[in-house]
Design a protein around this motif. Structure first.
Motif, PDB file in Angstrom:
ATOM      1  N   SER A  42      12.272 -39.672   6.035  1.00  0.00           N
ATOM      2  CA  SER A  42      11.575 -39.549   7.311  1.00  0.00           C
ATOM      3  C   SER A  42      10.106 -39.775   7.044  1.00  0.00           C
ATOM      4  CB  SER A  42      11.768 -38.158   7.898  1.00  0.00           C
ATOM      5  OG  SER A  42      13.133 -37.881   8.048  1.00  0.00           O
ATOM      6  N   GLU A  55      12.120 -39.751  12.191  1.00  0.00           N
ATOM      7  CA  GLU A  55      13.118 -39.021  11.413  1.00  0.00           C
ATOM      8  C   GLU A  55      14.275 -39.911  10.990  1.00  0.00           C
ATOM      9  OE1 GLU A  55      14.699 -35.630  13.345  1.00  0.00           O
ATOM     10  OE2 GLU A  55      15.465 -34.751  11.490  1.00  0.00           O
ATOM     11  N   CYS A  99      14.602 -42.539   9.193  1.00  0.00           N
ATOM     12  CA  CYS A  99      14.446 -43.961   9.478  1.00  0.00           C
ATOM     13  C   CYS A  99      15.068 -44.838   8.406  1.00  0.00           C
ATOM     14  CB  CYS A  99      12.980 -44.302   9.685  1.00  0.00           C
ATOM     15  SG  CYS A  99      11.920 -43.871   8.312  1.00  0.00           S
TER      16      CYS A  99
END
Lengths: 280, 415
Positions: B365, B380, B382
Motif C-alpha cells: 500500500s 491500499e 495497489c
C-alpha cells in the motif's frame, strides 16, 4: 445419519400449508403490532383517540345532509342518525381492513427483507387494530340506540341482535380474504392501486350504506344481494330496527362466498409470501 | 458425532432479468401474449426474452452445534442471498435447507423499530420481531437497558434519539436474544469502532460460552479469523473454498487482492485518488537474473510509482510504502524524506533488495502524507506479489520460519 429436523426450507411451498400452529407462536408479535398501530396512529394529534368517534359522526352528518335532506333518499322510517351509523361503521370497518391488508408487501418490504416471521401476522394485526376501532364506534352506536330506545318509540330490537358478532366477523373475513389476494397482486402490479381505490369508492355505492335495499328496483335486486356487504348491513339493520324478515338465504350465500374468498386468499398468500419478496 | 444444526443441499437461486416482471400489468400481459398466444418467443418490438442470473448455484454445507461458520466473498458473490434463504426471507429456486432449533437472524440492527414509539415499546416490538417471547424480553429487560445505556430516555420516542443511542439500543436487543442458531450479516459494517468491538465481543461470548451456532458474513476478515472455526468462500454463487480460517482467508485474499503488479491510469479524472493526489502508475519491477521466471527470495524488486500532486500549497510531502503479507502482518513501513514539491507529476521508487523477504504472498500500500500527520491518500493494496522459495545445499524442506529471510552469514569455525 440424522433424519429428524425441526424445520425445512424448500424451493416449492406446498398448497394449503397454512401453518396455523406457527402463527400461534407469534401471538406476542401480533399483539405488539396491534398496540403499535393504535399508539403510533394517534401520536402528536390534538384529539388523539377521540378521532375514532369523530370520523363516523362526521360522516353520518354529511350523509344525512346530502343523501337524506338534499337527495331525499328514504331511511325506511328509521331515525336518520341510527339508519346511517351501521352502514357507516360496517363500511368503514370493511374499507379500513381492506386498505390495511392490501398493501402488506409494498408497505412492509423493508421489514420483510430483513427478518422472518409468519407474514400473515401483518394483515392480521391490521384487522385486529381496526376491530378495536370498530368496537369503539359500535359503543357510540349502542349508546345512541339506547337513547332512542328509552326515550322514543322509533326503534324496535329483536333477537337477531345476538347475531351481530357473526355479521362483524363476516365483514372482517371478507376484507381479509380480499385484502390477502390483492396484497399479492399489488406487490407485482403497482398500478392496480389506482384502479382499486376507484373501485372501492364505487363499491360503497353498490352497498346499502346510504340507502335501504327497499329502493333498489326488483329486477336488479338479486344481483344487488350478491354483494356480500348487502346481507351484512341489511341484517344489521333488521336486527336493531325490525325492518323486515332476516334474509337467511342471502346470508348463507354470503357466508359461503366469503369462506371461499378467505380460503383462496389464505392459500394464495401462504403460497406466495416468500416469492413475492423477489419482485417487490 | 455432534448434532447437525443446519444442512443445506444444492441450494440454488436465480433472479429473472430483462423486461419480464416489469411490475406493470400491461407489459406483463403483452409479454405473456407474445410468448403464449403468438408463440413467438424471440423478439417482438424489442421485448427481451427471459434471461436470468444465478445468485447461488448448488450450495451444500452442514453446520454442527456450537460451530461458528463464516462466509466470505466479493460483493454480489451470493453470501447475502444465502443468508436470506437461511433466514427464510426469500425462497430458494431449487434445493432444500433442513435445520434444528430456533433461528434468529440479524441482517440489520433495529429492524422494525418504529420512530413514534418509545424506547421501551421498541425493545418489545423489536424483540418480538426477532422471535423472542414476551417472557424472555421481560426477564432480560433490565440487562438490555443496562447494555444500551439509554435508561434516561427509555420513555422517549426513538425519533428523538441520536444515531448512536438508536444503534446501541437496537444492538442491545439483538445481543440479548438467545436462539440456537444466530445468523449475522455485516452488522458490524455500521457503527464506530467501539460499537464493532462490542458486537464482536458479544458474538464471541454467544458462541464460546453458550455454545450457540453462529453463521457470520463479514468483510472484516480480522473478525472472521478471530471468531470462526470454519470459513466458506463463495464466488459467483458457488462454494469455491472451505476450511480452516487462516488458510482459507489467506488464499482468498491472495486471489482477491491480486490486482496485478502493474496499474496505469491515463485519465486523471478517473484515476484512483482524490483532490490532492491522483495515481498515474504503480509498477513492481523484479530484477531477474539468469533467465528466472518468478520472484524468489533472491530477487530484488523495485516499486515504481507516479502520481499527480494537486495540492499546490506549501507543506512537506511524505510518501510511504507499506508492505503486508496476506495474513495481514505489517512487515515494514518505509518513507521518503519530507520536502516541499510543486504541484504536478511526481515519480518515486522504492527498492527491496534480494535475500531479504521470506517466501510468502505480499501486498503493498502506498500512503501520501502531508506535514507528518495529515494523510492525503492511502492507496491500499495497489500491488501484490508472491515470493517463491529457493533453497540450495539444505536438507530441510519444511516452512522456513520468520517474516524476513536475510542472507546474514552464520559462520562456524573450529577452534
Amino acid at each position: 445419519m440424522q433424519t429428524e429436523w425441526n424445520w425445512k426450507i424448500e424451493a416449492k411451498t406446498r398448497w394449503f400449508h397454512w401453518n396455523l400452529k406457527e402463527l400461534w407462536q407469534y401471538k406476542d408479535l401480533l399483539n405488539r403490532f396491534v398496540r403499535r398501530d393504535l399508539i403510533a396512529n394517534y401520536q402528536q394529534t390534538v384529539l388523539g383517540p377521540f378521532w375514532i368517534f369523530l370520523q363516523p359522526v362526521l360522516t353520518t352528518i354529511v350523509y344525512w345532509v346530502i343523501f337524506g335532506k338534499v337527495a331525499g333518499i328514504s331511511t325506511d322510517g328509521i331515525p336518520p342518525v341510527l339508519f346511517y351509523l351501521p352502514g357507516v361503521i360496517v363500511w368503514a370497518y370493511f374499507s379500513d381492513c381492506l386498505n390495511g391488508t392490501m398493501y402488506t408487501f409494498l408497505q412492509n418490504s423493508a421489514l420483510f427483507s430483513k427478518v422472518y416471521f409468519p407474514r400473515l401476522i401483518i394483515p392480521l394485526s391490521a384487522i385486529f387494530s381496526h376491530t378495536v376501532r370498530m368496537l369503539v364506534q359500535l359503543l357510540l352506536f349502542t349508546s345512541l340506540y339506547l337513547f332512542y330506545l328509552i326515550f322514543t318509540n322509533a326503534v324496535h330490537p329483536n333477537l337477531y341482535i345476538l347475531l351481530l358478532p357473526f355479521f362483524l366477523l363476516l365483514t372482517a373475513a371478507f376484507s381479509l380474504g380480499a385484502g390477502l389476494i390483492i396484497s399479492v397482486m399489488t406487490a407485482r402490479y403497482r398500478d392496480l392501486d389506482y384502479a382499486l381505490q376507484f373501485l372501492l369508492r364505487l363499491f360503497m355505492f353498490a352497498s346499502p350504506v346510504v340507502y335501504p335495499t327497499s329502493i333498489v328496483p326488483d329486477k336488479y335486486r338479486f344481483i344487488f344481494w350478491l354483494n356480500p356487504l348487502t346481507p351484512i348491513i341489511e341484517s344489521f339493520r333488521t336486527a336493531f330496527f325490525t325492518t323486515g324478515p332476516l334474509h337467511y338465504k342471502y346470508l348463507l350465500l354470503t357466508l359461503f362466498s366469503i369462506t371461499a374468498l378467505l380460503t383462496t386468499g389464505l392459500t394464495l398468500f401462504k403460497k406466495r409470501e416468500l416469492n413475492v419478496m423477489d419482485i417487490v | 458425532m455432534t448434532r447437525i444444526m443446519i444442512k443445506a443441499e444444492n441450494v440454488s437461486k436465480y433472479y429473472n432479468l430483462g423486461k419480464l416482471g416489469s411490475g406493470r400489468l400491461r407489459e406483463d400481459f403483452k409479454d405473456w401474449w407474445v410468448r403464449s398466444v403468438l408463440k413467438n418467443g424471440n423478439n417482438h418490438n424489442g421485448t427481451e426474452t427471459r434471461s436470468h442470473i444465478w445468485a447461488l448455484k448448488d450450495v451444500s454445507f452442514e453446520v454442527s452445534e456450537g460451530e461458528v461458520l463464516g462466509f466470505i466473498g466479493n460483493n454480489g458473490a451470493g453470501k447475502s442471498t444465502l443468508l436470506r434463504i437461511l433466514s427464510r426471507i426469500t425462497a430458494p429456486s431449487y434445493g432444500t435447507v433442513m435445520g434444528n432449533g430456533r433461528v434468529a437472524s440479524l441482517l440489520e440492527v433495529g429492524t422494525g423499530f418504529h420512530a413514534e414509539l418509545t424506547g421501551r415499546e421498541n425493545i418489545y416490538l423489536n424483540g418480538h420481531i426477532l422471535g423472542m417471547k414476551k417472557k424472555e424480553i421481560a426477564s432480560r429487560f433490565d440487562e438490555i437497558l443496562d447494555f444500551s445505556g439509554v435508561e434516561k430516555f427509555i420513555d422517549t420516542p426513538v425519533k428523538r434519539y441520536s444515531t448512536g443511542m438508536y444503534m446501541r439500543l437496537a444492538f442491545a436487543v439483538a445481543a440479548h436474544m438467545e436462539p440456537d442458531i444466530l445468523i449475522v450479516d455485516e452488522v458490524l459494517a455500521v457503527g464506530d469502532a467501539e460499537f464493532q468491538r462490542k458486537c464482536i465481543g458479544k458474538m464471541k461470548e454467544v458462541s464460546s460460552q453458550k455454545g450457540k451456532t453462529v453463521l457470520f458474513v463479514s468483510h472484516n476478515l480480522q473478525a472472521l479469523q478471530n471468531l470462526c472455526q470454519r470459513v466458506i468462500v463463495i464466488h459467483q454463487g458457488q462454494i469455491v473454498d472451505e476450511g480452516e480460517p487462516e488458510a482459507v482467508i489467506g488464499s482468498y485474499l491472495k486471489k482477491e487482492k491480486n490486482i496485478s503488479c502493474f496499474q496505469e491510469y491515463d485519465d486523471m479524472s478517473s484515476a484512483p485518488g482524490n483532490d490532492s493526489i491522483r495515481i498515474k502508475r504503480v509498477e513492481l519491477i523484479p530484477e531477474y537474473v539468469n533467465g528466472q521466471q518468478v520472484i524468489d527470495i533472491r530477487t530484488p524488486v523495485t516499486i515504481h510509482f507516479e502520481f499527480w500532486y494537486l495540492e499546490a500549497t506549501s507543506g512537506n510531502l511524505i510518501v510511504g510504502v507499506h508492505l503486508y503479507n496476506f495474513r495481514g502482518d505489517f512487515i515494514f513501513d518505509v518513507c521518503s524524506e519530507g520536502a516541499i514539491y510543486p504541484s504536478g507529476l511526481i515519480e518515486g521508487k522504492c527498492s527491496i533488495p534480494g535475500n531479504f523477504l521470506n517466501d510468502d504472498s505480499y501486498y503493498i500500500s502506498i500512503v501520501f502524507v502531508k506535514d507528518t500527520t495529515n494523510r492525503l491518500y492511502y492507496f491500499e493494496g495497489c500491488l501484490s506479489f508472491d515470493v517463491e522459495d529457493y533453497r540450495k545445499n539444505t536438507a530441510w524442506f519444511g516452512k522456513w520460519q520468520g517474516f524476513v529471510r536475510p542472507a546474514f552469514p552464520v559462520t562456524l569455525t573450529t577452534k
